[in-house]
Design an enzyme around this catalytic site. Structure first.
Site, mmCIF file in Angstrom:
data_model
loop_
_atom_site.group_PDB
_atom_site.id
_atom_site.type_symbol
_atom_site.label_atom_id
_atom_site.label_comp_id
_atom_site.label_asym_id
_atom_site.label_seq_id
_atom_site.Cartn_x
_atom_site.Cartn_y
_atom_site.Cartn_z
ATOM 1 N N GLY A 1 1.029 -1.184 0.145
ATOM 2 C CA GLY A 1 -0.030 -0.024 0.034
ATOM 3 C C GLY A 1 0.879 1.303 0.196
ATOM 4 O O GLY A 1 2.002 1.101 0.411
ATOM 5 N N THR B 1 3.521 1.065 3.182
ATOM 6 C CA THR B 1 3.324 -0.090 3.676
ATOM 7 C C THR B 1 3.728 -1.244 2.969
ATOM 8 O O THR B 1 3.315 -1.556 1.857
ATOM 9 C CB THR B 1 1.888 -0.223 4.280
ATOM 10 O OG1 THR B 1 1.348 1.000 5.055
ATOM 11 C CG2 THR B 1 1.600 -1.171 5.101
ATOM 12 N N LYS C 1 -26.994 12.367 44.559
ATOM 13 C CA LYS C 1 -27.293 10.912 43.933
ATOM 14 C C LYS C 1 -28.463 11.115 43.079
ATOM 15 O O LYS C 1 -29.482 11.612 43.279
ATOM 16 C CB LYS C 1 -27.227 9.921 45.030
ATOM 17 C CG LYS C 1 -26.166 9.424 45.820
ATOM 18 C CD LYS C 1 -26.456 8.360 46.834
ATOM 19 C CE LYS C 1 -25.080 8.135 47.657
ATOM 20 N NZ LYS C 1 -25.242 6.915 48.609
ATOM 21 N N LYS D 1 4.271 0.148 8.412
ATOM 22 C CA LYS D 1 4.244 1.450 7.918
ATOM 23 C C LYS D 1 5.321 2.005 7.873
ATOM 24 O O LYS D 1 5.820 2.383 8.900
ATOM 25 C CB LYS D 1 2.855 1.991 8.463
ATOM 26 C CG LYS D 1 2.812 3.625 8.126
ATOM 27 C CD LYS D 1 1.366 3.933 8.895
ATOM 28 C CE LYS D 1 0.976 5.438 8.281
ATOM 29 N NZ LYS D 1 -0.108 6.011 8.919
ATOM 30 N N ASP E 1 -10.916 10.545 9.494
ATOM 31 C CA ASP E 1 -10.625 10.384 8.134
ATOM 32 C C ASP E 1 -11.148 8.851 7.770
ATOM 33 O O ASP E 1 -10.587 8.033 7.390
ATOM 34 C CB ASP E 1 -9.175 10.100 7.848
ATOM 35 C CG ASP E 1 -8.798 10.069 6.268
ATOM 36 O OD1 ASP E 1 -9.807 10.694 5.730
ATOM 37 O OD2 ASP E 1 -7.866 9.910 5.767
ATOM 38 N N GLY F 1 0.760 5.718 0.365
ATOM 39 C CA GLY F 1 -0.020 6.901 0.780
ATOM 40 C C GLY F 1 0.903 8.229 0.463
ATOM 41 O O GLY F 1 2.004 7.980 0.037
ATOM 42 N N HIS F 2 0.486 9.100 0.793
ATOM 43 C CA HIS F 2 1.116 10.625 0.607
ATOM 44 C C HIS F 2 2.432 10.753 1.478
ATOM 45 O O HIS F 2 3.419 11.118 0.896
ATOM 46 C CB HIS F 2 0.282 11.771 1.086
ATOM 47 C CG HIS F 2 0.616 13.048 0.515
ATOM 48 N ND1 HIS F 2 0.660 13.449 -0.904
ATOM 49 C CD2 HIS F 2 1.428 13.891 1.281
ATOM 50 C CE1 HIS F 2 1.126 14.669 -0.819
ATOM 51 N NE2 HIS F 2 1.585 15.119 0.275
ATOM 52 N N PHE F 3 2.480 10.276 2.429
ATOM 53 C CA PHE F 3 3.644 10.380 3.509
ATOM 54 C C PHE F 3 4.378 9.113 3.465
ATOM 55 O O PHE F 3 5.457 9.155 4.260
ATOM 56 C CB PHE F 3 3.466 11.080 4.846
ATOM 57 C CG PHE F 3 3.232 12.441 4.684
ATOM 58 C CD1 PHE F 3 4.423 13.163 5.293
ATOM 59 C CD2 PHE F 3 2.178 13.273 4.173
ATOM 60 C CE1 PHE F 3 4.481 14.710 5.086
ATOM 61 C CE2 PHE F 3 2.144 14.583 4.347
ATOM 62 C CZ PHE F 3 3.216 15.386 4.705
ATOM 63 N N GLY F 4 4.131 8.067 3.157
ATOM 64 C CA GLY F 4 5.068 6.765 3.299
ATOM 65 C C GLY F 4 4.003 5.501 2.543
ATOM 66 O O GLY F 4 3.229 5.666 1.556
#
Length: 575
Positions: free
Chosen positions: A131, A138, A482, A156, A252, A133-136
């Protein structure tokens, strides 16, 4: 593993996962998926392709309700040398050079040492990428020694080169802390460890081999049958209810961020990617605009939100599961934002006439633009569409928040709420009874100590980091108080949520009848205005809510009193 990435350094990250706005070449009559193709016109898309994450490649349309957000997008694009159709190759090269210079400047003085172990290579053998993504990205990996020897895991990998601000570095630290704290839940990925070297941070987690929820939707022709959709939504809500109790808002939620543990049809669903997540107390609001455009809640665009924003996203996912299309769609981010803010989903076309009335109303409750009228995750699990008498409900922070407000209310407001609680339907009582039992009442009553003990029984390190229990401090003066179940119902209900019910008029009428007998009294215009927290300029309006015959509050005044009113000035901008 799905798309994995860390939050962008700017607070505006809504379009991290927005699909391309290029028109889908597939005829509308044969489209089976809500996700439009990221390919140029004339190139047929793969039916199993995940929507792209790239930014739009052409100028935005005229100003919209999201104008400040779009301006931030343009500023970011200008600073980073973003590509538009008008840019020449030379300009693109200059833009990339400026981008590298900016990155180098930002990186100066940043401490990117996280203190994690540095022996990743000695403990794990890295395999193929699964997989990106934008910053890294997997990768699959296998343990080489110790407790993880021979165990397949997902890793990741987050690039340190893309951590160009202190905020970005802190985001990674927070994500690691969240993964560690939340990994004990059945719907969270098991977190093994975090490593680092000079170039990357490595997060080692459970490997889910069943693929993304998005892929399952596509495999089923674009949507689930209603009964199967229920099973998916229950698992999503269970995961989110746990997060919200811990003070974590995901921010997200979308089909790409849910993975199946195995390839079996009944595999367990797990929520992933906490790169945009944050801590938030029940009485606080967040203001940074993050998420994915198709799933972003209206209040996020207005920069004031809490965990209710996640419930909106779940409403969008449920809509897609049931009908195979998005409830809000446009070709640009600004168009999507306009749709989210101004339009209502379509519940008239096929297959909605074949969906149960309870299922439709469930989705409408989650896609209510007024965040105060949305259900919490625990309330959604108690909804008639999903209710299972044999499935225990999770503890919900919401009634505790409501009780805190009730303790601070005036005697007249408490009497009005008590009257309202006598008109509750069995559906609402089912949820309240479950929450009351989870507080473990003693001699039929609960106190502040019960609330504290209930939170402590469910606490993780995430709850401590979010300082969830701190908001109970204001209840200390009532520590000796109470309340029994009857008063708990009056304290824990939400007028706004009840207003969203189809039979609200009937509930309000029954409540007022009880209020007339037990709680109504003669009150002056000035006193009633003070009860409503209104100034002298509103006295003329308040006068209409008091009966001239006996000076008691009338029905309209009662309903206004329940949730308060807002008197707008004459210069209020038209909507």
């Amino acid at each position: 593993m799905g798309h994995c990435y860390s939050k962008k350094t700017t607070s505006v990250a809504v379009n991290d996962a927005v699909s391309s706005a290029v028109e889908d070449p597939t005829p509308a009559s044969v489209q089976t998926t809500p996700f439009h193709s990221p390919f140029p016109a004339g190139i047929n898309p793969s039916p199993a392709r995940t929507p792209g994450r790239r930014m739009m490649k052409w100028p935005f349309p005229p100003p919209s309700p999201a104008k400040p957000i779009m301006a931030a997008f343009r500023r970011r694009r200008k600073e980073s040398g973003g590509v538009t159709p008008e840019r020449t190759a030379e300009q693109e090269g200059e833009g990339r050079m400026r981008e590298r210079e900016v990155e180098r400047e930002r990186e100066r003085g940043l401490d990117k040492n996280f203190g994690y172990s540095k022996n990743f290579g000695a403990k794990y053998e890295l395999g193929k990428e699964v997989g990106r993504g934008h910053f890294g990205h997997t990768c699959w990996a296998k343990g080489k020694k110790g407790d993880v020897k021979g165990v397949s895991v997902a890793v990741k990998i987050i690039s340190k080169a893309k951590m160009t601000s202190a905020v970005a570095i802190e985001d990674v630290r927070r994500e690691v802390k969240m993964l560690k704290a939340l990994s004990g839940n059945a719907h969270m990925l098991k977190f093994y460890d975090a490593f680092e070297d000079a170039n990357n941070v490595y997060l080692v987690m459970e490997l889910c081999e069943g693929g993304e929820l998005l892929d399952r939707i596509l495999q089923r022709g674009g949507r689930y049958v209603e009964e199967d959709a229920k099973g998916i939504v229950v698992q999503i809500l269970s995961a989110v209810a746990f997060c919200h109790l811990q003070g974590v808002v995901h921010r997200d939620l979308k089909p790409e961020n849910f993975l199946f543990a195995t390839k079996e049809d009944d595999a367990r669903l797990k929520v992933i990617d906490f790169g945009l997540s944050d801590y938030v107390r029940p009485d606080h609001r967040l203001n940074d605009v993050v998420g994915s455009a198709y799933y972003v809640a209206p209040e996020v665009l207005h920069r004031s939100y809490n965990s209710e924003a996640d419930m909106w996203s779940i409403g969008v996912i449920t809509y897609i599961l049931l009908c195979g299309s998005r409830p809000y769609y446009a070709r640009t981010e600004s168009g999507i934002f306009r749709s989210v803010l101004r339009t209502d989903p379509n519940f008239d076309d096929i297959p909605w006439p074949n969906i149960s009335a309870e299922g439709i109303f469930f989705v409408k409750r989650l896609l209510n633009k007024d965040h105060r009228k949305r259900m919490t995750a625990a309330q959604a699990l108690a909804h008639p569409w999903l209710r299972d008498e044999n499935r225990p409900l999770p503890l919900d922070i919401f009634p505790i928040k409501q009780v805190r407000s009730y303790m601070r209310a005036t005697p007249l407001k408490r009497a009005a709420l008590k009257a309202l609680s006598t008109a509750l339907t069995d559906n609402e009582l089912f949820y309240l009874k479950a929450q009351f039992r989870l507080l473990e009442p003693k001699d039929g009553c609960v106190s502040l100590e019960n609330f504290k003990a209930a939170l402590a029984r469910n606490a993780t390190d995430a709850m401590k980091d979010a300082r969830v229990s701190d908001f109970l401090t204001i209840m200390e003066p009532f520590s000796s108080k109470k309340i029994d179940f009857e008063e708990f119902c009056a304290a824990a209900i939400s007028v706004y949520q009840l207003e969203a019910l189809e039979d609200w008029d009937k509930i309000a009428t029954m409540a007022f009848q009880y209020f007339e007998q037990e709680g109504n009294r003669r009150i002056s215009v000035e006193d009633f205005a003070r009860e409503l927290n209104l100034g002298p300029t509103a006295h003329t309006l308040v006068k209409d809510w008091i009966r001239s015959s006996d000076g008691n509050i009338n029905f309209i005044g009662y309903t206004k009193f329940l949730h308060g009113v807002t008197i707008r000035g004459s210069n209020t901008r038209r909507q």
